[in-house]
Design an enzyme around this catalytic site. Structure first.
Site, PDB file in Angstrom:
ATOM      1  N   HIS A  70      91.324  -3.645 -12.834  1.00 63.45           N
ATOM      2  CA  HIS A  70      91.227  -2.722 -13.965  1.00 63.45           C
ATOM      3  C   HIS A  70      90.598  -1.419 -13.485  1.00 63.45           C
ATOM      4  O   HIS A  70      90.177  -1.284 -12.340  1.00 63.45           O
ATOM      5  CB  HIS A  70      90.397  -3.320 -15.110  1.00 63.45           C
ATOM      6  CG  HIS A  70      89.087  -3.903 -14.673  1.00 63.45           C
ATOM      7  ND1 HIS A  70      87.990  -3.140 -14.420  1.00 63.45           N
ATOM      8  CD2 HIS A  70      88.721  -5.187 -14.422  1.00 63.45           C
ATOM      9  CE1 HIS A  70      86.981  -3.919 -14.043  1.00 63.45           C
ATOM     10  NE2 HIS A  70      87.395  -5.157 -14.026  1.00 63.45           N
TER      11      HIS A  70
ATOM     12  N   LYS B  54      92.768   3.159 -22.473  1.00 67.99           N
ATOM     13  CA  LYS B  54      91.426   2.762 -22.046  1.00 67.99           C
ATOM     14  C   LYS B  54      91.496   1.743 -20.917  1.00 67.99           C
ATOM     15  O   LYS B  54      92.262   0.788 -20.969  1.00 67.99           O
ATOM     16  CB  LYS B  54      90.632   2.202 -23.220  1.00 67.99           C
ATOM     17  CG  LYS B  54      89.127   2.166 -22.948  1.00 67.99           C
ATOM     18  CD  LYS B  54      88.361   2.016 -24.229  1.00 67.99           C
ATOM     19  CE  LYS B  54      86.858   1.920 -24.002  1.00 67.99           C
ATOM     20  NZ  LYS B  54      86.295   3.187 -23.514  1.00 67.99           N
TER      21      LYS B  54
ATOM     22  N   HIS C  59      82.963  -1.333  -2.599  1.00 66.18           N
ATOM     23  CA  HIS C  59      81.835  -1.272  -3.536  1.00 66.18           C
ATOM     24  C   HIS C  59      80.541  -0.914  -2.796  1.00 66.18           C
ATOM     25  O   HIS C  59      79.766  -0.051  -3.233  1.00 66.18           O
ATOM     26  CB  HIS C  59      81.648  -2.625  -4.225  1.00 66.18           C
ATOM     27  CG  HIS C  59      82.338  -2.766  -5.546  1.00 66.18           C
ATOM     28  ND1 HIS C  59      82.242  -1.829  -6.549  1.00 66.18           N
ATOM     29  CD2 HIS C  59      83.114  -3.773  -6.044  1.00 66.18           C
ATOM     30  CE1 HIS C  59      82.934  -2.248  -7.615  1.00 66.18           C
ATOM     31  NE2 HIS C  59      83.476  -3.413  -7.326  1.00 66.18           N
TER      32      HIS C  59
ATOM     33  N   GLY D 279      79.494 -12.380 -12.470  1.00 64.95           N
ATOM     34  CA  GLY D 279      80.302 -11.491 -13.295  1.00 64.95           C
ATOM     35  C   GLY D 279      81.280 -12.240 -14.169  1.00 64.95           C
ATOM     36  O   GLY D 279      81.447 -11.924 -15.359  1.00 64.95           O
TER      37      GLY D 279
ATOM     38  N   GLY E 247      80.513  -4.301 -10.931  1.00 58.06           N
ATOM     39  CA  GLY E 247      80.444  -4.253 -12.382  1.00 58.06           C
ATOM     40  C   GLY E 247      79.135  -4.745 -12.952  1.00 58.06           C
ATOM     41  O   GLY E 247      78.652  -4.233 -13.972  1.00 58.06           O
TER      42      GLY E 247
ATOM     43  N   ASN F 181      74.891  -3.281 -15.735  1.00 58.21           N
ATOM     44  CA  ASN F 181      73.988  -3.907 -16.694  1.00 58.21           C
ATOM     45  C   ASN F 181      72.615  -3.265 -16.534  1.00 58.21           C
ATOM     46  O   ASN F 181      71.804  -3.672 -15.704  1.00 58.21           O
ATOM     47  CB  ASN F 181      73.938  -5.420 -16.446  1.00 58.21           C
ATOM     48  CG  ASN F 181      73.204  -6.171 -17.547  1.00 58.21           C
ATOM     49  OD1 ASN F 181      72.079  -5.834 -17.895  1.00 58.21           O
ATOM     50  ND2 ASN F 181      73.837  -7.192 -18.093  1.00 58.21           N
TER      51      ASN F 181
ATOM     52  N   ASP G 138      84.820  -1.053 -11.005  1.00 59.64           N
ATOM     53  CA  ASP G 138      85.924  -0.990 -10.056  1.00 59.64           C
ATOM     54  C   ASP G 138      86.420   0.432  -9.809  1.00 59.64           C
ATOM     55  O   ASP G 138      86.931   0.734  -8.730  1.00 59.64           O
ATOM     56  CB  ASP G 138      87.083  -1.876 -10.527  1.00 59.64           C
ATOM     57  CG  ASP G 138      86.904  -3.316 -10.100  1.00 59.64           C
ATOM     58  OD1 ASP G 138      85.857  -3.633  -9.510  1.00 59.64           O
ATOM     59  OD2 ASP G 138      87.808  -4.132 -10.351  1.00 59.64           O
TER      60      ASP G 138
ATOM     61  N   ALA H  20      78.543   8.884 -20.572  1.00 63.33           N
ATOM     62  CA  ALA H  20      78.594  10.292 -20.970  1.00 63.33           C
ATOM     63  C   ALA H  20      77.263  10.924 -20.580  1.00 63.33           C
ATOM     64  O   ALA H  20      76.215  10.538 -21.090  1.00 63.33           O
ATOM     65  CB  ALA H  20      78.822  10.416 -22.465  1.00 63.33           C
TER      66      ALA H  20
ATOM     67  N   ARG I 194      75.391  -1.682 -31.872  1.00 62.38           N
ATOM     68  CA  ARG I 194      75.393  -0.940 -30.618  1.00 62.38           C
ATOM     69  C   ARG I 194      74.382   0.215 -30.679  1.00 62.38           C
ATOM     70  O   ARG I 194      74.375   1.003 -31.637  1.00 62.38           O
ATOM     71  CB  ARG I 194      76.794  -0.380 -30.341  1.00 62.38           C
ATOM     72  CG  ARG I 194      77.881  -1.443 -30.270  1.00 62.38           C
ATOM     73  CD  ARG I 194      78.154  -1.847 -28.873  1.00 62.38           C
ATOM     74  NE  ARG I 194      78.599  -0.703 -28.089  1.00 62.38           N
ATOM     75  CZ  ARG I 194      79.858  -0.249 -28.090  1.00 62.38           C
ATOM     76  NH1 ARG I 194      80.780  -0.842 -28.833  1.00 62.38           N
ATOM     77  NH2 ARG I 194      80.179   0.776 -27.333  1.00 62.38           N
TER      78      ARG I 194
END
Length: 531
Positions: free
Chosen positions: A11, A36, A128, A178, A276, A280, A304, A384, A413
């Site tokens: 992805h 997305k 990575h 993960g 990924g 966190n 990724d 952002a 959220r």
């Protein structure tokens, strides 16, 4: 060396361009396709290329595919395990050889004029790791990569010195922290491989009642690796928030054990992280706070998408180029004032050009309005960071619900605060500076009632520290807000609506502004106001 890095596996397809060791451009395909995570929600194709992102990177640098010295693909099919089914060992070797031969031609077809022999495979976790240790501000460091899966592993631990990586431990599949977190994400009704951050947010509402059971099923093995037994989430007898809290707590505990082992084995005092799981921010903060390392640095595009950058940096370093540290995530598309104004005229919207767009935006925020903020080059990665943001006043607790309503997302959220770097330690406790929103912090007691919209239900906040030398326009806007409100903090969340990528070009920004209850759009030096 001119190296284009490409991620097209699993992805978040992306492309990144490194020229003479400097990262010139990096962008995710979703920002161009407006889909997305860059791929349709169907079984993934490892050869679905980020063609538009790659073409833009080259255009930005004034290069053609034939000008590239190498293309680095962040996956090595020769390392992949055999597929399930009736494939013999000899048959699989033949298939691997076929894949390895076809892939360069496929990439060359997407980049007309590129000689196929210039395509190089970089193992997924090596990419990575390179995205972390080569981009980090350290000459030497320990390296930790954790994600769902690579070719056949889910974890890499190593030591990097003068740009060279020594692998100290890996963890083979099916054991994967993960994937464990992904499975819970799917169990809770979210999208499996992209909504893990929702589980992290939900965890703050629960208690880790299933932690004893998870400690038996998910454990470090003492040799730098770990084991994850199958988890029957329904059988654990906990509510959704408690399951989330339990999984989050166990992830943090195992990461601390892995960090302790890596610190002993590497002899390093600094840690660079990617993969990924490194997105966190709650777990990152616990490693920084309770772990043995003096400093922890996390690559801002740690998922990724960041392997495109890592693959390019890896080949550039192998060729002998000195690698410049990553100082900003603003590596995507930007628009000059003339092109922004042309988009406004084409849209036939009334707009103004104030003396200072930062002061104009601060006026709206201080009056409890919501500002869509579109400035400079877009961010590489999921956060952002003051280039494609929605901004609001942190003093009004209702602004969390207002912003979640604008974005059409779940009410549990949180949103994140920006804070002036020179004031951050006065307002928050936690790892500082924090320019990429990859750690959580706690508001000091005297500030908690002053900035309620900036805090999650547990009092934490995923902050972005803003230094004037790095982000002069954002810093000026924050100073203008403080001059009006006495608070050096502004609430920030990504400029997009539910199910859509962050906006990337002026048309995206105008469409988002037109469809959402936002009071003003600050786009370049211009302001569009809601009538």
């Amino acid at each position: 060396m001119k190296v284009l890095g490409v991620n097209a596996v699993f992805h978040d397809p992306a492309a990144a361009l490194v020229v003479d060791g400097v990262t010139v451009a990096a962008a995710e395909e979703e920002r161009f396709s407006r889909r997305k995570h860059g791929k349709a929600p169907v079984p993934f194709s490892t050869w679905e290329l980020p063609e538009r992102a790659a073409a833009w990177c080259l255009e930005h640098a004034g290069l053609r595919p034939a000008d590239l010295d190498a293309v680095a693909y962040s996956y090595d099919p020769a390392l992949a395990p055999p597929p399930r089914g009736d494939v013999t060992a000899d048959g699989w070797e033949g298939l691997r050889t076929l894949y390895a031969a076809r892939a360069p031609r496929f990439l060359a077809a997407a980049l007309p004029g590129l000689p196929p022999e210039r395509v190089r495979f970089v193992p997924h976790h090596v990419a990575h790791a390179a995205s972390a240790h080569l981009a980090a501000p350290f000459r030497s460091c320990a390296v930790m990569v954790l994600d769902g899966r690579g070719e056949r592993a889910s974890y890499l631990a190593g030591r990097a010195r003068e740009g060279r990586l020594e692998v100290l431990a890996t963890q083979e599949l099916p054991h994967s922290l993960g994937l464990m977190y992904e499975e819970l994400t799917a169990h809770l009704g979210f999208r499996r491989s992209s909504d893990e951050y929702k589980v992290m947010a939900l965890a703050a509402y629960g208690r880790p009642t299933a932690l004893p059971a998870l400690r038996r099923l998910v454990r470090a093995t003492g040799d730098g690796g770990f084991a994850v037994d199958p988890v029957d989430w329904a059988a654990l007898g906990a509510g959704d928030a408690d399951l989330a809290a339990s999984a989050q707590a166990r992830l943090e505990e195992v990461l601390l054990e892995l960090a302790a082992w890596l610190h002993r084995e590497s002899g390093e005092e600094d840690l660079a992280m990617a993969g990924g799981v490194a997105l966190n921010c709650v777990a990152n903060s616990r490693v920084a706070r309770e772990g043995p390392f003096a400093r922890v640095w996390v690559q801002p595009a740690a998922g990724d998408a960041g392997t495109a950058l890592g693959a390019a940096l890896h080949l550039a370093r192998e060729a002998g180029d000195p690698i410049a540290p990553m100082r900003t995530a603003a590596l995507g598309r930007g628009w000059d004032d003339e092109r922004v104004e042309a988009a406004l005229r084409e849209a036939r919207v009334p707009y103004e050009r104030p003396a200072d767009v930062a002061e104009a935006a601060a006026d709206v925020v201080a009056r409890d309005g919501i500002v869509a903020w579109f400035q400079g080059r877009s961010e590489y990665g999921p956060r952002a960071l003051g280039h494609r943001s929605l901004l609001a006043d942190p003093r009004n607790p209702a602004n969390v619900d207002r912003l979640n309503a604008v974005k059409g997302r779940e009410s549990f959220r949180p949103v994140a605060p920006m804070v002036r770097a020179e004031r951050a330690a006065e307002v928050f406790e936690g790892p500082l500076p924090s320019p990429f929103m990859l750690f959580t912090h706690t508001a000091r007691p005297e500030w908690r009632d002053r900035i309620p919209a900036a805090l999650h239900v547990d009092g934490s906040a995923r902050i972005q520290t803003v230094a004037a030398g790095d982000e002069p326009l954002v810093a000026r806007m924050l100073a203008a807000v403080e001059a009006r409100t006495g608070v050096p903090v502004v609430v920030n969340t990504s400029l997009n609506t539910a199910g859509r990528p962050m906006v990337d070009d002026p048309r995206d920004a105008l469409e988002c502004f037109g469809s959402a209850p936002v009071d003003a759009l600050a786009i370049g030096p211009f302001v569009v106001r809601r009538r």
